[in-house]
Design an enzyme around this catalytic site. Structure first.
Site, PDB file in Angstrom:
ATOM      1  N   ASP A  33      -4.919  -1.272  -4.331  1.00 19.25           N
ATOM      2  CA  ASP A  33      -4.898  -1.590  -6.591  1.00 19.25           C
ATOM      3  C   ASP A  33      -3.738  -2.896  -6.512  1.00 19.25           C
ATOM      4  O   ASP A  33      -4.193  -3.253  -7.769  1.00 19.25           O
ATOM      5  CB  ASP A  33      -5.408  -0.652  -6.876  1.00 19.25           C
ATOM      6  CG  ASP A  33      -4.237   0.551  -6.247  1.00 19.25           C
ATOM      7  OD1 ASP A  33      -3.326   0.139  -5.309  1.00 19.25           O
ATOM      8  OD2 ASP A  33      -4.508   1.533  -6.835  1.00 19.25           O
ATOM      9  N   ASP A  86       4.517   7.734  -5.312  1.00 20.48           N
ATOM     10  CA  ASP A  86       3.796   8.095  -4.927  1.00 20.48           C
ATOM     11  C   ASP A  86       3.646   8.772  -2.865  1.00 20.48           C
ATOM     12  O   ASP A  86       3.083  10.408  -3.408  1.00 20.48           O
ATOM     13  CB  ASP A  86       1.867   7.164  -4.307  1.00 20.48           C
ATOM     14  CG  ASP A  86       1.562   6.586  -5.381  1.00 20.48           C
ATOM     15  OD1 ASP A  86       1.506   7.485  -6.754  1.00 20.48           O
ATOM     16  OD2 ASP A  86       1.110   6.153  -5.384  1.00 20.48           O
TER      17      ASP A  86
END
Length: 882
Positions: A71, A481
């Site tokens: 992404d 993350d």
């Protein structure tokens, strides 16, 4: 869990950091800067994965040709010989940083050398540029680009749907692209060189995740989400006649053309109330399979169905593996076995708890089996075994209670593909890695298949901060993350990310310059403390205590001696503490949200920056005073660092194109700054080992110098600069952090926003090769058995330089008296012949300054007795044993 990676840096970029012309330089810019070039070798500090992989594409004509899209981290091609992934979009430059987000890929089944990527990261204002379709005739080794008149969203909601980009399998000069934002369906008839809208396509989509979102991120129309050709309705060289298109519209999700795109109509009888995430056609038996969810994903989705459409009769059949009432997830991942028509698999992509689910049918969806099921709740029976030994951090250091397990089978599992040439190989993407198996058909025989990471070479972390201390591990990172890692070997995957606590995102980290065993990091966490400390160079951590009001990590600074810390967290003003953060006091004289750093010599001196003002504290962070320095950037897109070894030596980089922008230097603790001439723009600054004969440490920056954007090095205090990357190695946006290595000349660590930590080594011999003479002078050795069991033990060896000169390389020898054998050793290389052992430095810990030490550890076997070695030799010098 995965989080949407929208960095503060992206917001700064959208505010104008990348737009417009270079800033006007002051009078001191009249002198041209000297620029040379150097040849660097670039690699990743291995993490293996770390981010969401929403798409995997296999070529249908050539075995072992596969691609993966990420992404925000570019695209990759599979290398079968090494079972690794090769990055394909590292050439994307600073001005086109959004093109590192890949919303779709297509591999040409007529000409396997051709591959396409639809690129663009955000459809709202966060990405200032439009999307593009990249095309390659050499499998991604080089690219040409067709700019589009609209944006694409590789990191937008709905990015796991697809594929939005497709090549006609019969006439490969024809491609289709589904666009978001109400832009409709687009077509190219010249192999992707030019594109035009399909004017008569009847539906541009209407689904948005959250209409009330004023940022435009969740309120964008997700548009046209997949294109699928029925290859059986065409012949080689003629356009395929039947094309199916998926639209983000719960009432009108599937459209078809039966005349090669001349006319389009809604497919009759289709289910409503759901979004069709995928449409996969098995032409051998004439079935179009569709995976439906009530949401666009990749995070949300509470209900879903699987349907089968018979292309010959128009019959729709609900083939869902569970009753609708029993779903708490949507379906997305969808694939068929091209070698075994009738075999179809799907994923419950949004089943976050207790795990994702994968379903398999060998009778076209008539009956299904699950990857796991309950025996008696909460106990599970798995059809698979997990082997994450190559990426051990995928366990997250967790110890969950049933029915949860670690490692998890996955989450956000929207990419699922069976190799079209090999029924035993399947790959699927998750929010953290690519998993796969090479014995999938064991599923059907009742024995367990093995799931392993198939992700080596694919590096997809967003880097917020970097630290390379003068001793200990060469690199520690602050990541989105997955928190961050301590690398003791850049070529190996660390065993675990930072834990205790495990931040969802680490925003800043620092170490005590003169006591580099002391580290601090801060970050974001849904609940729990936002700060952690280490006293062993980041190997182990313990949580600190938050002051009142803290909502996020912010930035943090450690005093030079590690005796105190200054923290500028989100949600609260700047704070300071002595010790390890058991209590905090508010700093005065500095605004909330300031970026903070420490002097690297004086433990009482700290610095801050906010909105064009530089602040200095000389009392350990209790009070700050605004400097009178003027002409600094007025915004907050600034990073600065103090030089190790020299008090008050500060470098500051940052700015924006509509104001002051560049690189500044202060030698009086920020009282005054001088802007470096010729540096048009600079966004990061870092220091590394000085070149041979140089009196000043090497500078590194991500900057625009001489009209060229790149990564630059200076060995003469900024008088001249060398560009050390090239056009093939740009990695999009590199403005978060940079640091040199204090022990290896020329080595630099570069942050990326999605391509992990990139590091480069120079071919320049101007200090790059550390000599490895036999060290001389006094030494002491501490040998400690830290753990022992029936037939094995673990030990730690600390070698201290008690002489008056530094070592540049070391070799320590000893003998075991009782037949002990080393089984594994870390932080050094070793050989053992009989009872004699020799341990040698690895590249990063060869330099040991006078008064400093180096440590390594090992595990070994023993029987009978386990006596400690009586003597140690550093080369030919006997060391004192303590």
């Amino acid at each position: 869990m995965r989080r949407t990676r929208i960095l503060t840096a992206v917001l700064a970029l959208a505010a104008g950091l990348l737009a417009g012309a270079p800033p006007a330089l002051g009078a001191d810019a009249a002198k041209d800067v000297s620029i040379t070039a150097d040849t660097y070798t670039w690699k990743n500090a291995r993490i293996d994965g770390g981010g969401f992989v929403p798409g995997i594409v296999f070529n249908r004509k050539e075995r072992n040709l596969a691609y993966a899209r990420t992404d925000i981290g570019g695209a990759y091609r599979w290398q079968q010989s090494s079972k690794t992934w090769t990055p394909l979009l590292d050439s994307v430059g600073w001005d086109d940083w959004g093109h590192t987000g890949v919303v779709s890929m297509a591999s040409d089944s007529v000409d396997p050398d051709r591959v396409y990527a639809a690129v663009g990261t955000y459809t709202n204002s966060w990405d200032p540029g439009n999307g593009a379709v990249m095309r390659s005739a050499d499998r991604g080794a080089s690219w040409q680009k067709a700019d589009l008149p609209f944006k694409l969203g590789g990191n937008m909601p709905g990015r796991g749907m697809g594929e939005r980009l497709a090549v006609d399998p019969n006439r490969n000069s024809v491609l289709y692209l589904g666009a978001p934002s109400g832009k409709g369906l687009w077509r190219s008839t010249d192999s992707g060189a030019s594109w035009s809208q399909v004017a008569n396509f009847p539906n541009v989509g209407n689904y948005v995740q959250d209409p009330s979102d004023t940022s435009g991120y969740a309120s964008d129309n997700q548009g046209i989400v997949w294109v699928t050709f029925d290859e059986s309705t065409g012949t080689a060289g003629s356009a395929t006649r039947t094309i199916y298109v998926g639209v983000a519209d719960k009432d009108n999700a599937v459209y078809r053309s039966a005349d090669a795109g001349a006319t389009w109509s809604r497919v009759a009888g289709q289910p409503t109330g759901y979004l069709a995430h995928k449409g996969v056609l098995d032409a051998a038996n004439g079935y179009l399979y569709l995976a439906y969810s009530d949401k666009g994903g990749p995070y949300d989705g509470g209900k879903g169905r699987l349907w089968r459409y018979a292309t010959a009769t128009g019959t729709w059949t609900d083939i869902s593996p569970v009753a609708e009432a029993d779903t708490y997830y949507g379906f997305s991942g969808l694939t068929v076995d091209r070698q075994k028509p009738g075999t179809v698999m799907a994923t419950a992509y949004s089943s976050w708890w207790p795990d994702t689910q994968i379903f398999r049918s060998t009778d076209s969806g008539g009956t299904w089996t699950k990857a796991w099921d309950y025996t008696s709740y909460p106990d599970r029976a798995n059809r698979y075994t997990m082997d994450v030994s190559s990426s051990p951090w995928l366990t997250w250091g967790a110890n969950p209670s049933p029915p949860e397990q670690t490692p998890k089978l996955g989450w956000m599992t929207e990419a699922l593909e069976i190799d079209p040439f090999d029924s035993n190989r399947m790959m699927y993407g998750t929010g953290a890695t690519i998993y796969g198996t090479e014995d999938l058909t064991k599923w059907d025989s009742g024995s367990r298949f093995t799931v392993r990471p198939m992700v080596q070479g694919l590096e997809e972390t967003a880097v917020n901060d970097l630290a390379s201390p003068p001793s200990g591990a060469p690199l520690l990172s602050a990541l989105g993350d997955v928190g961050g890692f301590r690398h003791t070997d850049l070529a190996k995957v660390p065993s675990m990310m930072f834990t205790q606590p495990n931040f969802t995102t680490t925003t800043s980290l620092d170490f005590a310059e003169t006591n580099p065993n002391t580290f601090v990091r801060v970050g974001d966490l849904d609940s729990g403390p936002h700060i952690a400390f280490s006293t062993d160079n980041g190997a182990n951590w313990f949580a600190g205590t938050d002051p009142s009001g803290v909502s996020g990590g912010g930035t943090v600074a450690a005093a030079a001696d590690g005796g105190r810390f200054v923290w500028s967290p989100a949600g609260a003003g700047v704070q300071y503490t002595t010790g390890f953060g058991t209590s905090w006091q508010a700093s005065s004289g500095i605004p909330a949200g300031a970026v903070v750093e420490s002097d690297r010599v004086d433990p009482k001196v700290f610095y801050g920056f906010k909105s064009g003002k530089f602040y200095v504290s000389s009392d350990g962070g209790a009070t700050f005073t605004a400097s009178t320095a003027s002409g600094l950037p007025s915004g907050d897109s600034v990073r600065f660092k103090a030089l190790p070894g020299t008090k008050g030596d500060v470098w500051l980089a940052g700015g924006a194109t509509d104001g002051a922008y560049g690189l500044w230097h202060s030698t009086d603790a920020g009282a005054t700054f001088t802007k470096l001439s010729g540096v048009e723009q600079a966004d990061t600054i870092g220091f590394g080992k000085a070149a041979t004969g140089a009196s000043y440490q090497t500078l590194y920056t991500s900057a625009k110098i001489g009209g060229v954007r790149g990564i630059f090095r200076s060995t003469d205090k900024g008088a001249t600069w060398t560009r050390i990357n090239d056009d093939a190695h740009q990695w999009g946006w590199t403005g978060a952090a940079i640091t040199g290595d204090p022990r290896v000349y020329g080595r630099v660590y570069v942050s990326t926003n999605g391509r992990g930590v990139v590091y480069g080594d120079t071919s320049d011999a101007g200090g790059g090769s550390d000599p490895t003479p036999t060290p001389t002078g006094a030494c002491t050795v501490t040998y400690k058995v830290t753990n022992q069991w029936a037939d094995g033990f673990q030990a730690e060896v600390r070698l201290a330089n008690t002489g008056s000169s530094a070592w540049n390389g070391w070799s320590l020898g000893w003998s075991f008296a009782d037949g002990q054998r080393i089984t594994q050793l870390w932080n050094a290389e070793y050989t053992q012949s009989g009872s004699a052992v020799t341990a040698r430095n690895v590249g990063w810990n060869g330099v040991v300054a006078a008064g400093s030490s180096v440590s390594f550890g090992f595990t070994g076997s023993w029987s009978g007795t386990n006596a400690k070695p009586a003597a140690f030799k550093l080369g030919e010098t006997s060391c004192t044993v303590v």
